[in-house]
Design a protein around this motif. Structure first.
Motif, PDB file in Angstrom:
ATOM      1  N   LEU A 194     -43.762 -16.997  60.335  1.00 53.30           N
ATOM      2  CA  LEU A 194     -43.911 -16.407  61.663  1.00 53.30           C
ATOM      3  C   LEU A 194     -44.215 -14.913  61.609  1.00 53.30           C
ATOM      4  CD1 LEU A 194     -40.937 -18.211  63.440  1.00 53.30           C
ATOM      5  CD2 LEU A 194     -43.374 -18.640  63.817  1.00 53.30           C
ATOM      6  N   GLY A 195     -44.174 -14.328  60.400  1.00 55.75           N
ATOM      7  CA  GLY A 195     -44.468 -12.903  60.251  1.00 55.75           C
ATOM      8  C   GLY A 195     -43.428 -11.996  60.889  1.00 55.75           C
ATOM      9  N   LEU A 196     -42.151 -12.415  60.859  1.00 55.20           N
ATOM     10  CA  LEU A 196     -41.107 -11.611  61.476  1.00 55.20           C
ATOM     11  C   LEU A 196     -40.771 -10.397  60.615  1.00 55.20           C
ATOM     12  CD1 LEU A 196     -38.642 -14.342  62.804  1.00 55.20           C
ATOM     13  CD2 LEU A 196     -40.578 -13.268  63.958  1.00 55.20           C
ATOM     14  N   ASP A 197     -40.503  -9.286  61.277  1.00 59.09           N
ATOM     15  CA  ASP A 197     -40.129  -8.051  60.596  1.00 59.09           C
ATOM     16  C   ASP A 197     -38.663  -8.105  60.180  1.00 59.09           C
ATOM     17  OD1 ASP A 197     -38.975  -5.023  61.029  1.00 59.09           O
ATOM     18  OD2 ASP A 197     -41.002  -5.030  60.183  1.00 59.09           O
ATOM     19  N   ASP A 198     -38.316  -7.383  59.114  1.00 53.93           N
ATOM     20  CA  ASP A 198     -36.941  -7.392  58.611  1.00 53.93           C
ATOM     21  C   ASP A 198     -35.917  -6.941  59.650  1.00 53.93           C
ATOM     22  OD1 ASP A 198     -37.614  -8.376  56.144  1.00 53.93           O
ATOM     23  OD2 ASP A 198     -37.400  -6.466  55.060  1.00 53.93           O
ATOM     24  N   ALA A 199     -36.334  -6.090  60.576  1.00 57.11           N
ATOM     25  CA  ALA A 199     -35.396  -5.552  61.563  1.00 57.11           C
ATOM     26  C   ALA A 199     -35.156  -6.500  62.734  1.00 57.11           C
ATOM     27  CB  ALA A 199     -35.910  -4.214  62.086  1.00 57.11           C
ATOM     28  N   GLU A 200     -35.937  -7.558  62.835  1.00 52.22           N
ATOM     29  CA  GLU A 200     -35.789  -8.485  63.957  1.00 52.22           C
ATOM     30  C   GLU A 200     -34.548  -9.353  63.787  1.00 52.22           C
ATOM     31  OE1 GLU A 200     -39.402 -10.210  65.800  1.00 52.22           O
ATOM     32  OE2 GLU A 200     -40.455  -9.397  64.051  1.00 52.22           O
ATOM     33  N   LEU A 201     -34.136  -9.966  64.908  1.00 52.57           N
ATOM     34  CA  LEU A 201     -32.972 -10.845  64.931  1.00 52.57           C
ATOM     35  C   LEU A 201     -33.406 -12.290  65.172  1.00 52.57           C
ATOM     36  CD1 LEU A 201     -30.495  -8.820  67.193  1.00 52.57           C
ATOM     37  CD2 LEU A 201     -30.870  -8.620  64.720  1.00 52.57           C
ATOM     38  N   VAL A 202     -32.741 -13.205  64.483  1.00 51.88           N
ATOM     39  CA  VAL A 202     -32.966 -14.631  64.735  1.00 51.88           C
ATOM     40  C   VAL A 202     -31.602 -15.296  64.915  1.00 51.88           C
ATOM     41  CG1 VAL A 202     -35.123 -14.720  63.427  1.00 51.88           C
ATOM     42  CG2 VAL A 202     -32.967 -15.284  62.289  1.00 51.88           C
ATOM     43  N   VAL A 203     -31.592 -16.378  65.673  1.00 49.78           N
ATOM     44  CA  VAL A 203     -30.392 -17.195  65.834  1.00 49.78           C
ATOM     45  C   VAL A 203     -30.700 -18.593  65.331  1.00 49.78           C
ATOM     46  CG1 VAL A 203     -28.734 -18.205  67.445  1.00 49.78           C
ATOM     47  CG2 VAL A 203     -29.539 -15.860  67.792  1.00 49.78           C
ATOM     48  N   ASN A 204     -29.867 -19.063  64.427  1.00 50.92           N
ATOM     49  CA  ASN A 204     -30.008 -20.393  63.847  1.00 50.92           C
ATOM     50  C   ASN A 204     -29.224 -21.381  64.702  1.00 50.92           C
ATOM     51  OD1 ASN A 204     -29.974 -22.722  62.302  1.00 50.92           O
ATOM     52  ND2 ASN A 204     -28.671 -21.887  60.692  1.00 50.92           N
ATOM     53  N   ALA A 212     -25.037 -14.951  73.527  1.00 46.76           N
ATOM     54  CA  ALA A 212     -23.858 -14.179  73.131  1.00 46.76           C
ATOM     55  C   ALA A 212     -23.883 -13.851  71.648  1.00 46.76           C
ATOM     56  CB  ALA A 212     -22.593 -14.957  73.481  1.00 46.76           C
ATOM     57  N   VAL A 213     -24.285 -14.808  70.820  1.00 50.11           N
ATOM     58  CA  VAL A 213     -24.347 -14.584  69.379  1.00 50.11           C
ATOM     59  C   VAL A 213     -25.414 -13.545  69.039  1.00 50.11           C
ATOM     60  CG1 VAL A 213     -24.940 -15.695  67.171  1.00 50.11           C
ATOM     61  CG2 VAL A 213     -23.389 -16.828  68.774  1.00 50.11           C
ATOM     62  N   ALA A 214     -26.549 -13.616  69.719  1.00 48.20           N
ATOM     63  CA  ALA A 214     -27.621 -12.639  69.482  1.00 48.20           C
ATOM     64  C   ALA A 214     -27.200 -11.241  69.919  1.00 48.20           C
ATOM     65  CB  ALA A 214     -28.887 -13.068  70.208  1.00 48.20           C
ATOM     66  N   HIS A 215     -26.640 -11.127  71.108  1.00 48.99           N
ATOM     67  CA  HIS A 215     -26.242  -9.819  71.626  1.00 48.99           C
ATOM     68  C   HIS A 215     -25.142  -9.195  70.774  1.00 48.99           C
ATOM     69  CE1 HIS A 215     -28.656  -9.450  75.266  1.00 48.99           C
ATOM     70  NE2 HIS A 215     -28.454 -10.735  75.491  1.00 48.99           N
ATOM     71  N   LEU A 216     -24.221 -10.022  70.282  1.00 50.67           N
ATOM     72  CA  LEU A 216     -23.152  -9.490  69.447  1.00 50.67           C
ATOM     73  C   LEU A 216     -23.715  -8.835  68.189  1.00 50.67           C
ATOM     74  CD1 LEU A 216     -20.175  -9.120  68.739  1.00 50.67           C
ATOM     75  CD2 LEU A 216     -20.198 -11.429  67.755  1.00 50.67           C
ATOM     76  N   LEU A 217     -24.685  -9.503  67.554  1.00 52.99           N
ATOM     77  CA  LEU A 217     -25.259  -8.937  66.331  1.00 52.99           C
ATOM     78  C   LEU A 217     -25.983  -7.630  66.629  1.00 52.99           C
ATOM     79  CD1 LEU A 217     -25.652  -9.236  63.323  1.00 52.99           C
ATOM     80  CD2 LEU A 217     -27.689 -10.619  63.766  1.00 52.99           C
ATOM     81  N   GLU A 218     -26.656  -7.574  67.758  1.00 56.31           N
ATOM     82  CA  GLU A 218     -27.339  -6.335  68.126  1.00 56.31           C
ATOM     83  C   GLU A 218     -26.333  -5.187  68.286  1.00 56.31           C
ATOM     84  OE1 GLU A 218     -30.491  -4.889  71.555  1.00 56.31           O
ATOM     85  OE2 GLU A 218     -28.667  -5.939  72.139  1.00 56.31           O
TER      86      GLU A 218
END
Length: 252
Positions: free
Chosen positions: A86-96, A111-117
């Motif tokens: 997908l060409g995602l940058d290292d700084a991006e966030l993903v949720v599995n 909630a899981v995504a926002h917490l990591l941010e």
């Protein structure tokens, strides 16, 4: 913020063959999962599949999917390849989001995504909820997690933790204890893409091999995992034909 949901899916399953394509009201299960994920705040939800059959079924329902290798030893390896595709940058966030969670709550994904941010000190995030049944606390198939004061994971285990010295084998949190109840780990993970690319290359940890819990590899190597505590138990996952029958009753 922006994040991507990745849903690993492979056809091989011991207890439920072809599980991602199991029919739920005329819709394959993995598509049901993606449809729930799309309702979250994610910019996109993508299935990381190991077969063209899954890819074709996803696309038939308008779900994005990428074809990954069939020989990945773990879901994190599959997700790391998906990030590259997908060409995602290292700084991006993903949720599995697991491909067998057709009842996943979109709000939990957010909630899981926002917490990591919000936790730059952590490489991963996940979720947990309070255990209220002694049988669950004692069940090795129910993974428990213990947190520090900042809700960062200290340890994950199949054993009943934390264990009160004077209440071994008992529901100590129901005996007037002022301590909070034990927590059940919920198998959803947020990752920083850079760490996700690194994670499969880390040597397996002895504790990971002992407990059969991949997240212990991150802790073993000094990476921190932030934990969101949800008030609601997660929706029913599908591991067996009996689970599938119950989900069909709820969704059809």
């Amino acid at each position: 913020m922006s994040f991507t949901v990745l849903i690993p899916a492979r056809l091989a399953s011991t207890r439920l063959p072809n599980k991602p394509l199991a029919d739920i009201g005329g819709v394959p299960m993995v598509v049901r999962v993606a449809q729930r994920a799309i309702k979250s705040g994610a910019v996109r939800a993508v299935v990381a599949a190991d077969s063209t059959e899954i890819i074709e079924q996803c696309r038939a329902f308008g779900v994005s999917a990428v074809l990954t290798r069939t020989d990945h030893p773990s879901g994190s390896d599959r997700l790391a390849q998906a990030c590259d595709l997908l060409g995602l940058d290292d700084a991006e966030l993903v949720v599995n989001v697991q491909g067998d969670e057709p009842l996943i709550d979109p709000a939990l994904i957010d909630a899981v995504a926002h917490l990591l941010e919000q936790r730059p000190d952590c490489a991963m995030s996940t979720a947990a909820h309070a255990i209220d049944q002694l049988a669950d606390w004692l069940n090795p198939n129910v993974v428990k997690v213990v947190l520090d004061a900042h809700r960062t994971a200290l340890y994950f285990s199949r054993s009943p933790i934390p264990a009160a010295r004077d209440f071994a084998g008992q529901a100590w949190w129901k005996t007037g204890s002022t301590l909070p109840p034990p927590l059940r780990h919920v198998g959803i993970y947020g990752y920083r893409v850079g760490f996700l690319r690194q994670f499969p290359k880390l040597p397996q940890a002895p504790l990971e091999q002992l407990e059969a819990l991949e997240q212990l590899r991150a802790l073993w190597h000094g990476h921190r995992i932030a934990v969101h505590i949800t008030e609601q138990a997660p929706g029913l996952g599908v591991d067996t034909p009996e689970d599938l029958a119950r989900v069909r009753q709820l969704l059809v």
